[in-house]
Design a protein around this motif. Structure first.
Motif, short mmCIF file in Angstrom:
data_model
loop_
_atom_site.label_atom_id
_atom_site.label_comp_id
_atom_site.label_asym_id
_atom_site.label_seq_id
_atom_site.Cartn_x
_atom_site.Cartn_y
_atom_site.Cartn_z
N GLY B 419 5.06 -14.58 1.04
CA GLY B 419 4.71 -15.05 -0.31
C GLY B 419 3.20 -15.23 -0.43
O GLY B 419 2.59 -14.84 -1.44
N ALA B 420 2.59 -15.79 0.60
CA ALA B 420 1.14 -16.00 0.58
C ALA B 420 0.41 -14.66 0.56
O ALA B 420 -0.60 -14.49 -0.14
N ALA B 421 0.94 -13.69 1.32
CA ALA B 421 0.34 -12.35 1.32
C ALA B 421 0.43 -11.74 -0.07
O ALA B 421 -0.51 -11.10 -0.56
N HIS B 422 1.58 -11.94 -0.71
CA HIS B 422 1.75 -11.44 -2.09
C HIS B 422 0.69 -12.04 -3.01
O HIS B 422 0.01 -11.32 -3.76
N ASP B 423 0.55 -13.35 -2.95
CA ASP B 423 -0.39 -14.01 -3.85
C ASP B 423 -1.83 -13.52 -3.59
O ASP B 423 -2.60 -13.31 -4.52
N TYR B 424 -2.13 -13.35 -2.31
CA TYR B 424 -3.47 -12.89 -1.98
C TYR B 424 -3.72 -11.48 -2.53
O TYR B 424 -4.71 -11.22 -3.20
N LEU B 425 -2.77 -10.58 -2.26
CA LEU B 425 -2.93 -9.19 -2.72
C LEU B 425 -2.96 -9.12 -4.24
O LEU B 425 -3.74 -8.36 -4.82
N ALA B 426 -2.12 -9.93 -4.87
CA ALA B 426 -2.06 -9.90 -6.34
C ALA B 426 -3.36 -10.38 -6.96
O ALA B 426 -3.69 -10.02 -8.09
N SER B 427 -4.12 -11.16 -6.20
CA SER B 427 -5.39 -11.67 -6.73
C SER B 427 -6.53 -10.68 -6.54
O SER B 427 -7.64 -10.91 -6.99
N GLN B 428 -6.26 -9.60 -5.81
CA GLN B 428 -7.30 -8.59 -5.57
C GLN B 428 -7.23 -7.53 -6.67
O GLN B 428 -6.16 -6.98 -6.92
N PRO B 429 -8.36 -7.22 -7.28
CA PRO B 429 -8.33 -6.27 -8.41
C PRO B 429 -7.92 -4.85 -8.01
O PRO B 429 -7.43 -4.09 -8.84
N ASP B 430 -8.13 -4.48 -6.75
CA ASP B 430 -7.84 -3.11 -6.33
C ASP B 430 -6.48 -2.97 -5.64
O ASP B 430 -6.24 -1.99 -4.93
N PHE B 431 -5.60 -3.95 -5.82
CA PHE B 431 -4.24 -3.84 -5.27
C PHE B 431 -3.20 -4.10 -6.36
O PHE B 431 -3.39 -4.99 -7.20
N LEU B 432 -2.16 -3.30 -6.35
CA LEU B 432 -1.03 -3.51 -7.26
C LEU B 432 0.13 -4.03 -6.42
O LEU B 432 0.44 -3.45 -5.37
N VAL B 433 0.77 -5.10 -6.88
CA VAL B 433 1.91 -5.65 -6.13
C VAL B 433 3.07 -5.78 -7.11
O VAL B 433 3.19 -6.76 -7.83
N PRO B 434 3.93 -4.76 -7.18
CA PRO B 434 4.91 -4.71 -8.26
C PRO B 434 6.03 -5.75 -8.17
O PRO B 434 6.62 -6.08 -9.19
N HIS B 435 6.34 -6.25 -6.97
CA HIS B 435 7.48 -7.17 -6.85
C HIS B 435 7.12 -8.41 -6.08
O HIS B 435 6.48 -8.33 -5.03
N ARG B 436 7.57 -9.55 -6.57
CA ARG B 436 7.43 -10.79 -5.81
C ARG B 436 8.47 -10.73 -4.68
O ARG B 436 9.64 -10.46 -4.93
N PRO B 437 8.03 -10.95 -3.44
CA PRO B 437 8.97 -10.76 -2.32
C PRO B 437 10.07 -11.81 -2.29
O PRO B 437 9.82 -12.98 -2.54
N GLU B 438 11.29 -11.35 -1.99
CA GLU B 438 12.42 -12.27 -1.85
C GLU B 438 12.70 -12.58 -0.39
O GLU B 438 13.57 -13.39 -0.07
N SER B 439 12.00 -11.88 0.50
CA SER B 439 12.16 -12.21 1.92
C SER B 439 10.81 -11.96 2.60
O SER B 439 9.80 -12.47 2.12
N ASN B 440 10.80 -11.20 3.66
CA ASN B 440 9.55 -10.99 4.41
C ASN B 440 9.05 -9.55 4.30
O ASN B 440 8.39 -9.06 5.20
N ILE B 441 9.43 -8.90 3.20
CA ILE B 441 9.01 -7.51 2.97
C ILE B 441 8.16 -7.47 1.71
O ILE B 441 8.55 -8.03 0.68
N LEU B 442 7.02 -6.80 1.80
CA LEU B 442 6.10 -6.75 0.65
C LEU B 442 5.61 -5.31 0.47
O LEU B 442 5.04 -4.72 1.39
N CYS B 443 5.84 -4.77 -0.71
CA CYS B 443 5.35 -3.43 -1.03
C CYS B 443 4.14 -3.54 -1.95
O CYS B 443 4.09 -4.42 -2.82
N PHE B 444 3.19 -2.66 -1.75
CA PHE B 444 1.98 -2.73 -2.57
C PHE B 444 1.30 -1.37 -2.59
O PHE B 444 1.60 -0.48 -1.79
N VAL B 445 0.36 -1.26 -3.52
CA VAL B 445 -0.39 -0.02 -3.68
C VAL B 445 -1.86 -0.36 -3.70
O VAL B 445 -2.28 -1.30 -4.39
N HIS B 446 -2.64 0.37 -2.93
CA HIS B 446 -4.10 0.19 -3.02
C HIS B 446 -4.62 1.17 -4.07
O HIS B 446 -4.40 2.37 -3.97
#
Lengths: 534, 534
Positions: B419-446
């Motif tokens: 969750g913390a990784a999600h919040d961090y990535l979501a705060s970065q302008p050059d990263f897209l994080v389409p889904h809030r993680p429901e477990s320990n898996i996080l998908c993202f796009v640079h």
């Protein structure tokens, strides 16, 4: 190796306080709480590992005669429940760890003892067991090259080595490793099904239309083989049973008649499954004749060589697998007769390219869609498992250290000793030994003078139970044509003729007790005018 | 524990000559040759085990950032071939053993490093890995009570403990352990098939007559689930795909429409398979709604909870599995999120008695025909395997030592950190994080500024490859709706936000290189008037 090369590490992790060690090895970026680190403590790992190695080494160097110590489930459950940490949160406790270890060893089948003669489980080559700890701690899911580089290479090296022993031309066949012969047999039958009924993967078995897909197996085929038909949608009614000869091998003439009869009844036998080493008596089916028969019917020939496939490694025993090179596929359990930890099954296909037709489906998030030099060597879509233990490494490690002859020596010794046991038992007037063993499995009947043939089967079960309860030996039993027999499987190379004499004496002693008891009971019944069963 | 308690054994086996030891421990009835004994030498076992423990302890206490070191298959094959004893017969050689061990560790995915963020493989609880060596050396094939007493008891104890957490009434449900979720999912679907189509086991799928048996799965279901249909004779064409909502969970309204539409087309959906923790993003399907839907269609509800089923052990995470108690069956992989060695899968049935309907077949030489207190607790005919590793003991051991909270603590930490990784990535302008993680898996796009959306997918693959090649981190990739994303799975509790920042910096650095290279290439193409691809 000198003790100095082992001791420094032990000292390092043992003499420190556990928390101190965890702190000292903790990274500055670690976010886990102290207690979380504790569950993964290196010091506790070293302590537990040394305790386990000590107990295992003690066990391996012991020489007591033991079979198994059966406990009643309720009693064992009470003991096990007592070993669980009472609160929801505990700490590593070497004493509790040792108690659990001891309970496991105490209640185990004693495969390392000369008294264990029950089933096809062997003591394993110790280096292979050590490697199992390594692959447990450092997992390499071997379906992917990226995640399991060495296991995929080991697959290729053993494929090449063993395929040469089959006699197949280099580069024309292939091998996949999988978790157990049940899975290997099902996988091979799926390849055969998808090959003969190309619509079945997508359309289902209903798409076979008026055809009735069927498989043919010997009367003594392993239960995992016959149930494949139920699992993959063919149905158990479509299993054609091939009759056996007096050596309990599939009888080619009988098989030909059974297949003709099946065809007449509208069954479309697409796969004939032979055995090289039946579970009951270790018989090898006549492969050249069955290969010709399968070919005539346009059927795939799969050989369940879970038990005797390992004969390949022995120059002396390999001729017993004559015709294996004609099979379309076969499997062998390295965890049975190549003495490595379970589960390690090798599934061979005569024709390269068949393996990937078992599960003809791709999924991009798991496997990259484009084949490159790396994905080309991985088992990926060719096996059932997604996470697959790199069990092949246990075999490759032992093979790399000891060479082929280590396996051949043990196997030849076991087969020789089983032959000697056969000759000894056959020379005893109170034992019947119906089959000359083709591997390391021997079935026999104890028939003391004067025992009614109707009483014999029950006597064998009583003997199995009494021998087991006495604790020194463990045998199994088998039912063949409605008769119960005792069965010994020699897997421990330390077993000598002396041990065979020992179990025979034990059997006679128990039989006397049982029969005396019979006599007393029948005397009592006469006195009180009771009928049996009242 | 004091060093004295460990050292005596080491001294015992290390200071003796190997041959002397074998002779001294040899039984008088032993028939094996000296060289045969050597392959099973206790001294060599102790030496190999200590070497392995030392290397593993060193690895566990190390703190370098590592992903995986990929080698070209041809190079690795040459190195591996070199390690095989040249003749067919070798002797134990600690140096060769260490070299093989080192090659395995060198080429392994580094699940014990904070740099490994690729897939659902965890470093295991070390005591569990130790126990894997014990069960490798002292096998207990856990399908039979006689051969696997403690594992069958451990099954019952964990069944009781975990079933209580599901909320099921004591004594009304049951659990079977098996080797992997692929096998567990197939087993559960077979139970459903045999339940809804009672003729299918014996008659085959053709016996379904005019009915067309079908299963329904979410669009993100694991590939092992969708291929069950191909395996068990239903056919892949009879897989109804249920649409997903924006969180990539099965959408109940869409699912209802899909099932109605399937029924209209003549499909007879007998099993709905939901996910608790999809492989792609870790999403949990809405179980209460799907249970109601399955019920309305007279279908079985199976939940593939391989990944998130372990949420059961955490009071905080358990609510995310709401509705699991309504499932007819579900499975969870203890080797994923309960941190024990693979393969250890638990398959639960809501209704006791269902497990034995998966493979409704008995065979007397394997299982005794009469049920007694001993056969009543064994898994026997309820699981696919014949030889089944007692993997449940690894879990029961860790549970007995550390209690439930050890697992819960790690799992909660991983989910929090993701969750913390999600919040961090979501705060970065050059990263897209389409889904809030429901477990320990996080998908993202640079997505660096100015990059064309058509260029994005290829960029992510290039980033995965470059990050992997640099060696410090390992990520995976996933394709969702035709778009490729990077994917991190946090399995190591030592990973902190610092490591997330580290991999982000690494990704940016590689992206700059790649895009600069693009620019140079396009400049060159402009200069030489070449078209891309020429």
């Amino acid at each position: 190796m000198t003790p100095e090369r082992i001791f420094p590490m032990v000292k390092l992790y043992e003499q420190k306080d556990v928390n101190e060690l965890d702190d000292s090895s903790a990274s500055t970026s670690k976010a886990g709480s102290a207690s979380l680190e504790e569950f993964f403590s290196v010091g506790d790992f070293a302590a537990a590992a040394h305790q386990a190695v000590k107990r295992l080494a003690d066990m391996l160097s012991g020489d007591s005669l033991e079979g198994v110590r059966l406990q009643r489930p309720a009693d064992l459950m009470a003991r096990a429940r007592n070993l669980m940490v009472p609160a929801d949160r505990g700490r590593f406790d070497l004493h509790r760890f040792s108690e659990i270890l001891d309970l496991y060893l105490e209640t185990a089948i004693k495969v390392n003892s000369r008294g264990y003669m029950a089933r096809q489980f062997s003591s394993v080559m110790p280096v292979a067991a050590v490697f199992d700890m390594v692959s447990a701690m450092v997992p390499q899911p071997a379906s992917y090259y990226e995640a399991g580089q060495l296991p995929n290479i080991a697959d290729r090296l053993l494929e090449e080595t063993l395929g040469r022993l089959v006699g197949w031309p280099h580069g024309r066949f292939e091998m996949v490793t999988t978790s157990g012969a049940s899975l290997a047999n099902m996988t091979a039958v799926l390849v055969a099904r998808n090959h003969c009924f190309p619509q079945s993967w997508n359309g289902g078995l209903a798409a076979a239309g008026s055809r009735r897909p069927a498989i043919a197996v010997g009367e003594d085929a392993h239960f995992s083989v016959t149930r494949v038909a139920g699992i993959i949608g063919i149905g158990q009614d479509q299993v054609v049973r091939l009759p056996l000869n007096y050596r309990r091998q599939i009888c080619p003439a009988g098989a030909a008649a059974a297949l003709d009869s099946a065809a007449f009844c509208g069954l479309d036998v697409f796969c004939v499954i032979a055995s090289a080493g039946t579970t009951s008596i270790g018989a090898n089916d006549p492969l050249p004749e069955l290969a010709a028969l399968a070919k005539r019917h346009g059927a795939w020939l799969h050989v369940d060589a879970a038990h005797n496939g390992a004969f390949l490694v022995s120059d002396r025993l390999r001729p017993r697998l004559s015709g294996l090179e004609l099979a379309d596929s076969f499997c062998m359990d390295a965890h049975k007769t190549l003495f490595v930890p379970a589960l390690c099954t090798l599934l061979f296909y005569k024709q390269k390219g068949m393996a990937e037709t078992a599960f003809p489906q791709k999924d991009s998030y798991v496997f990259d869609p484009f084949e490159d030099e790396m994905t080309a060597v991985q088992s990926g879509v060719k096996n059932f498992e997604c996470t697959k233990r790199p069990a092949i490494l246990n075999l490759w490690l032992a093979w790399s250290l000891y060479g082929r002859h280590a396996f051949a020596d043990k196997l030849e010794h076991l087969v020789t000793m089983t032959g000697a046991a056969h000759d000894y038992l056959a020379s005893q007037p109170d034992f019947l030994v119906p089959h000359r063993p083709e591997s390391n499995i021997l079935c026999f009947v104890h028939r003391p003078a004067g025992v009614d043939s109707r009483r014999l089967s029950r006597l064998q079960i009583q003997l199995r139970d009494r021998v087991r309860a006495a604790g020194q030996y463990l045998l199994s039993k088998v039912d063949l044509d409605g008769r119960t027999m005792l069965r010994m499987v020699l897997m421990n190379h330390q077993i000598g003729l002396h041990d065979i004499e020992g179990v025979v004496a034990e059997i006679r002693r128990h039989a006397r007790d049982i029969l005396e008891n019979d006599a007393t009971e029948s005397e009592q019944m006469r006195l009180f005018r009771l009928q049996p069963g009242e």
